[in-house]
Motif scaffolding. Structure first.
Motif, mmCIF file in Angstrom:
data_model
loop_
_atom_site.group_PDB
_atom_site.id
_atom_site.type_symbol
_atom_site.label_atom_id
_atom_site.label_comp_id
_atom_site.label_asym_id
_atom_site.label_seq_id
_atom_site.Cartn_x
_atom_site.Cartn_y
_atom_site.Cartn_z
ATOM 1 N N ALA A 1 0.774 -1.448 -0.127
ATOM 2 C CA ALA A 1 -0.087 0.013 0.069
ATOM 3 C C ALA A 1 0.811 1.350 -0.077
ATOM 4 O O ALA A 1 0.108 2.401 0.132
ATOM 5 N N ASN B 1 -0.476 2.648 -6.506
ATOM 6 C CA ASN B 1 -0.954 1.810 -5.839
ATOM 7 C C ASN B 1 -2.528 2.453 -5.819
ATOM 8 O O ASN B 1 -2.778 3.569 -5.469
ATOM 9 N N PHE C 1 -6.565 1.237 -4.691
ATOM 10 C CA PHE C 1 -7.588 0.511 -4.155
ATOM 11 C C PHE C 1 -8.971 0.816 -4.929
ATOM 12 O O PHE C 1 -9.203 2.009 -5.194
ATOM 13 N N GLU D 1 -7.982 -7.321 -1.285
ATOM 14 C CA GLU D 1 -7.266 -6.563 -0.095
ATOM 15 C C GLU D 1 -8.298 -6.546 0.967
ATOM 16 O O GLU D 1 -9.050 -5.580 1.049
ATOM 17 N N ARG E 1 -3.873 0.236 3.918
ATOM 18 C CA ARG E 1 -5.307 0.984 3.449
ATOM 19 C C ARG E 1 -5.445 2.211 4.339
ATOM 20 O O ARG E 1 -5.315 2.232 5.472
ATOM 21 N N GLN F 1 -12.150 -5.034 -1.049
ATOM 22 C CA GLN F 1 -11.536 -4.025 -2.127
ATOM 23 C C GLN F 1 -10.482 -5.025 -2.681
ATOM 24 O O GLN F 1 -10.148 -5.972 -2.502
ATOM 25 N N LEU G 1 -6.788 -4.293 -4.878
ATOM 26 C CA LEU G 1 -5.619 -3.343 -4.985
ATOM 27 C C LEU G 1 -5.060 -3.663 -6.621
ATOM 28 O O LEU G 1 -4.678 -4.978 -6.850
#
Length: 310
Positions: free
Chosen positions: A6, A35, A37, A73, A169, A257, A259
């Motif tokens: 992350a 990255n 999300f 994630e 996150r 979620q 990633l």
């Protein structure tokens, strides 16, 4: 490796120069892993958790990017800033709101997670630094005091700054009636800080939509835009039941979620803001739960800055 996914990771590329110019000479170019999300829901808002890498496409400034990292994630640590409006206008329902916030905290925090609890009125106050100790957070909630004006943008800015160097996150949750009457920070400064922190901003606006006539909605519109630009979401809550439902939906989303990580194609541009566009390829067959995957809703941050927040 998962513990650092992350954060932006540097990749050093070794690129040979033409042999005719200088045989055997190399130079280094630092390229950052970006990255992103991503939250995917159906039309009813239910999270979709059965997608694969091949279902996603990602572009930066309109240029297709190769997805270098993909994972679902739910295990990466969460860093949450929960900021609650305690200005005089919230006096009537503040205790019920805090109880709903407390239940959300108890349901979402795991040992690897941490939460910082803020309140904001005329000033922004950090009542607890990042911690997973529920007793410490509960004690802070019990000692909240109400009164004063509303420094909404200051809360956004300071909460975002607190998240910038966190791993994993990052989430900023605001509970407010949407007004701003006391900030020294501008909307644009708050938006930029939120984008640079890479946090998902969830705005819980605790005013009834039907009472909008004559109300100053500037702060509400700002929250809606910031939530959209960061890949979060906004909710209107006209009563405690709706507020609790919003907290539950946020909790569900944070458990489902994706990633996506990519090394951006090198380019030159005058602006230090890079726009990101994430899409899900439409499917002919019905997906999870039988819904039409051509109608899925994809949320991710709209872009990122290459320069650091001062």
């Amino acid at each position: 490796m998962r513990a650092t996914l992350a954060s932006l990771l540097a990749l050093t590329l070794i690129i040979p120069i033409s042999a005719q110019e200088n045989s055997g000479t190399t130079f280094k170019v630092d390229v950052k892993l970006v990255n992103v999300f991503v939250t995917v829901t159906n039309a009813q808002g239910a999270p979709i958790g059965n997608l694969t890498k091949s279902d996603f496409t990602i572009a930066e400034d309109g240029v297709a990017q190769k997805i270098a990292v993909f994972s679902k994630e739910s295990q990466l640590p969460l860093s949450i800033v929960l900021a609650v409006d305690t200005s005089e206008s919230t006096h009537k329902d503040i205790r019920l709101e805090l109880d709903a916030a407390r239940r959300f905290i108890h349901s979402i925090l795991r040992p690897q997670d941490s939460l910082a609890f803020y309140t904001f009125a005329t000033d922004v106050n950090e009542l607890t630094p990042f911690t997973a100790r529920l007793r410490q957070i509960d004690s802070a909630i019990n000692n909240v005091r109400v009164g004063g004006a509303t420094a909404l943008y200051d809360a956004l800015y300071l909460g975002s700054k607190a998240l910038i160097n966190r791993e994993g996150r990052k989430v900023l949750v605001l509970v407010t009636d949407g007004g701003d009457t006391a900030s020294s920070t501008s909307y644009r400064e708050a938006l930029r800080a939120a984008q640079q922190s890479e946090a998902l901003v969830y705005s819980l606006i605790d005013v009834p939509v039907e009472s909008s006539a004559g109300r100053n909605t500037g702060g509400e519109h700002a929250l809606i835009q910031i939530s959209s630009d960061t890949g979060g979401k906004y909710y209107y809550a006209s009563n405690i039941s709706q507020l609790e439902k919003a907290f539950e939906q946020i909790s569900d989303e944070l458990r489902t979620q994706y990633l996506l990580g990519y090394y951006p194609v090198l380019r030159r541009a005058a602006s230090d803001f890079r726009e990101i566009d994430v899409t899900v390829r439409p499917h002919d067959a019905a997906g999870q739960g039988g819904e039409d995957q051509s109608k899925l809703i994809v949320r991710a941050r709209r872009g990122y800055y290459t320069s650091k927040l001062e």
